[in-house]
Design a protein around this motif. Structure first.
Motif, PDB file in Angstrom:
ATOM      1  N   ASN A  79      54.938  53.015   7.775  1.00  0.00           N
ATOM      2  CA  ASN A  79      54.943  52.547   6.394  1.00  0.00           C
ATOM      3  C   ASN A  79      53.633  51.823   6.124  1.00  0.00           C
ATOM      4  N   ALA A  80      52.717  52.519   5.409  1.00  0.00           N
ATOM      5  CA  ALA A  80      51.402  51.929   5.133  1.00  0.00           C
ATOM      6  C   ALA A  80      51.488  50.781   4.142  1.00  0.00           C
ATOM      7  N   GLN A  81      52.454  50.832   3.234  1.00  0.00           N
ATOM      8  CA  GLN A  81      52.565  49.769   2.230  1.00  0.00           C
ATOM      9  C   GLN A  81      53.043  48.462   2.852  1.00  0.00           C
ATOM     10  N   LEU A  82      54.043  48.535   3.730  1.00  0.00           N
ATOM     11  CA  LEU A  82      54.573  47.343   4.388  1.00  0.00           C
ATOM     12  C   LEU A  82      53.895  47.054   5.720  1.00  0.00           C
ATOM     13  N   GLN A  83      52.995  47.936   6.170  1.00  0.00           N
ATOM     14  CA  GLN A  83      52.294  47.765   7.440  1.00  0.00           C
ATOM     15  C   GLN A  83      53.286  47.672   8.598  1.00  0.00           C
ATOM     16  N   LEU A  84      54.208  48.634   8.664  1.00  0.00           N
ATOM     17  CA  LEU A  84      55.250  48.643   9.688  1.00  0.00           C
ATOM     18  C   LEU A  84      55.270  49.983  10.407  1.00  0.00           C
ATOM     19  N   LEU A  85      55.552  49.923  11.699  1.00  0.00           N
ATOM     20  CA  LEU A  85      55.754  51.104  12.534  1.00  0.00           C
ATOM     21  C   LEU A  85      57.180  51.079  13.064  1.00  0.00           C
ATOM     22  N   THR A  86      57.906  52.172  12.839  1.00  0.00           N
ATOM     23  CA  THR A  86      59.268  52.290  13.349  1.00  0.00           C
ATOM     24  C   THR A  86      59.274  53.340  14.450  1.00  0.00           C
ATOM     25  N   SER A 160      58.099  47.315  14.077  1.00  0.00           N
ATOM     26  CA  SER A 160      57.097  46.325  14.449  1.00  0.00           C
ATOM     27  C   SER A 160      55.943  46.314  13.453  1.00  0.00           C
ATOM     28  N   ILE A 161      55.258  45.187  13.419  1.00  0.00           N
ATOM     29  CA  ILE A 161      54.067  45.048  12.587  1.00  0.00           C
ATOM     30  C   ILE A 161      52.920  45.843  13.210  1.00  0.00           C
ATOM     31  N   CYS A 162      52.198  46.561  12.366  1.00  0.00           N
ATOM     32  CA  CYS A 162      51.046  47.331  12.828  1.00  0.00           C
ATOM     33  C   CYS A 162      49.965  47.246  11.757  1.00  0.00           C
ATOM     34  N   ASN A 163      48.784  46.850  12.158  1.00  0.00           N
ATOM     35  CA  ASN A 163      47.669  46.732  11.223  1.00  0.00           C
ATOM     36  C   ASN A 163      47.114  48.124  10.940  1.00  0.00           C
ATOM     37  N   LEU A 164      47.553  48.711   9.824  1.00  0.00           N
ATOM     38  CA  LEU A 164      47.214  50.090   9.490  1.00  0.00           C
ATOM     39  C   LEU A 164      45.973  50.134   8.607  1.00  0.00           C
TER      40      LEU A 164
END
Length: 456
Positions: A79-86, A160-164
């Motif tokens: 999710n690039a908008q929320l900066q999340l990796l599932t 998790s948080i991921c700096n995209l």
């Protein structure tokens, strides 16, 4: 006896010494007699189960060593908008429990047992970047061998948080981190390690990954920094997971149609400048490109400004400039064929310099007006010369009317006007040629620059 220990004191001292010397008499060796006939006796492990609230170490001042590894089995969503990796992981945790051991000869070669994870001590390992609660299924078990080596595997869905960084979308690569650490135990109580090499984790993840969607796994690396919180130091292992987007969907649905539309807009310059269809054709292309962008907007990232958005903006700008150029050339042709103003000397000299044809451009005029294959009288808004100056009488009729000088003056004025019209028409074609060459130059420069940036 004077100065001696009382009886109760001696008993208490003996009990204390016996507790401080736990190794004597095989205190931690499990009696497994009868396991081959009646199965595992829960009472044999009751002493171990009673210690599950404490770290399984003989000397409580020594840290326990916990080995960690994982297998990445699926990349579910980025999710690039929320900066999340599932993602979906299989976590593997191993440690030694000195309170569990048995003799293989007495236990009919029983090497491994499974015990409920609720009955034994488990290290409180968590992922620092995780933004969701632990959703591990209940009722998991742990494996234990005859030497007390515990192994606890559990599946976990990690958000998790991921700096995209989506600037290079759709040819982007992302580097996300999984940091494993203890929540309670500092380095004085727990040290983390690995029972597998990083390349083994990468190969296993490549072989077991289940999804063939938008993202693919490139590689995994690790680092072992310490985390300082106040005066406490925590051990941790940080894994860097590199993933790459599969761009084929976006190339087919975004870049290829956009390239076709901008190529058609460039080819529209080959329509005659005098044609009344060039401007409507370019307007239709411009509207179609806007509709295309609206329809494909869902495929673009919802946040940030990726390079592909800059590319679309450049293409749209080129099409708008192309339309404005057509409007300008149409105005020049209309002005030249209705009320041509006097041409400045410098402009006339420039026309003479540009008189030679330019083979790279579609509408380059030949010498004079011969290469146009179109007499100015056939241009839009141009009337026949007889209609412009009135019907001119022949020489004999002029002599009969008694005004030969007046007729000659009119013919000379008409010839001068016609020559001026030809010059302005030639200037319009020269400007059309120049704008077309500039259009090709800026389009090629923009495309090459975007491609170079994507390759980097």
């Amino acid at each position: 006896m004077k100065g001696g220990w009382p009886v109760g004191g001696r008993v208490l001292l003996c009990l204390t010494v016996s507790l401080l010397l736990p190794g004597r008499g095989d205190t931690f060796t499990i009696n497994c007699s009868g396991f081959d006939q009646y199965g595992v006796d829960p009472a044999a492990f009751q002493a171990v189960f009673d210690r599950k609230a404490f770290r399984p170490v003989l000397n409580y001042s020594n840290p326990i060593h916990v080995n960690i590894s994982f297998t990445l089995s699926a990349i579910l969503e980025v999710n690039a908008q929320l900066q999340l990796l599932t993602s979906f992981l299989w976590m593997n945790v191993m440690w030694d429990n000195p309170f569990i051991s048995w003799n293989l000869e007495e236990c009919v070669s029983l090497k491994n047992l499974t015990v409920s994870a609720e009955n034994v001590w488990l290290p409180d390992i968590f992922i620092v970047e995780s933004m969701d609660v632990d959703r591990a299924p209940p009722g998991l078990t742990a494996f234990v061998n005859s030497e007390g080596r515990m192994k606890y595997d559990r599946p976990v869905r990690v958000t998790s948080i991921c700096n995209l960084d989506i600037f290079y979308f759709p040819f982007d690569q992302q580097n996300c981190t999984f940091t494993f650490s203890s929540f309670l135990y500092t380095v004085d109580s727990m040290l983390l390690g690995m029972d597998k090499e990083v390349w083994e984790i990468t190969d296993t993840s490549h072989n077991l990954i289940q999804t063939q969607g938008e993202w693919e796994l490139l590689g995994i690396t690790k680092a072992t920094p310490k985390m300082l919180v106040g005066s406490n130091v925590y051990d941790q292992i940080m894994f860097y997971v590199a993933i790459r987007r599969r761009p084929s969907l976006y190339v087919i649905n975004l870049l290829v149609p956009s390239g076709f539309l901008i190529a058609i807009d460039a080819l529209s310059f080959y329509l005659p400048a005098e044609s009344e269809n060039r401007a409507p054709f370019k307007i239709t292309l411009l509207l179609g490109y806007n509709v295309f962008l609206l329809m494909m907007n869902d495929l673009l990232p919802a946040s940030g400004t990726p390079l592909i958005s800059v590319y679309f903006a450049l293409c749209l700008s080129l099409m708008v400039v192309s339309l404005l150029e057509t409007i300008f050339i149409t105005y020049l042709l209309h002005l030249a064929t209705t009320q041509p103003p006097p041409m400045p000397r410098w402009l006339h000299s420039l026309l003479l310099y540009w008189a030679n044809p330019r083979t790279c451009c579609p509408t380059a005029p030949q010498k004079g007006n011969k290469g146009l294959n179109l007499h100015p009288a056939h241009l839009p808004g141009v009337k026949e010369p007889m209609e412009l100056v009135g019907k001119v009488s022949g020489p004999r009729e002029a002599e009969l009317n008694g005004c030969p000088e007046s007729t000659r003056a009119k013919q000379e004025d008409e010839a001068q006007r016609q020559h001026l019209v030809d010059l302005w028409v030639q200037f319009s074609h020269m400007m059309d040629t120049l704008f077309f060459c500039l259009y090709l130059f800026f389009m090629a420069t923009s495309v090459v620059t975007v491609i170079i940036l994507w390759n980097t």
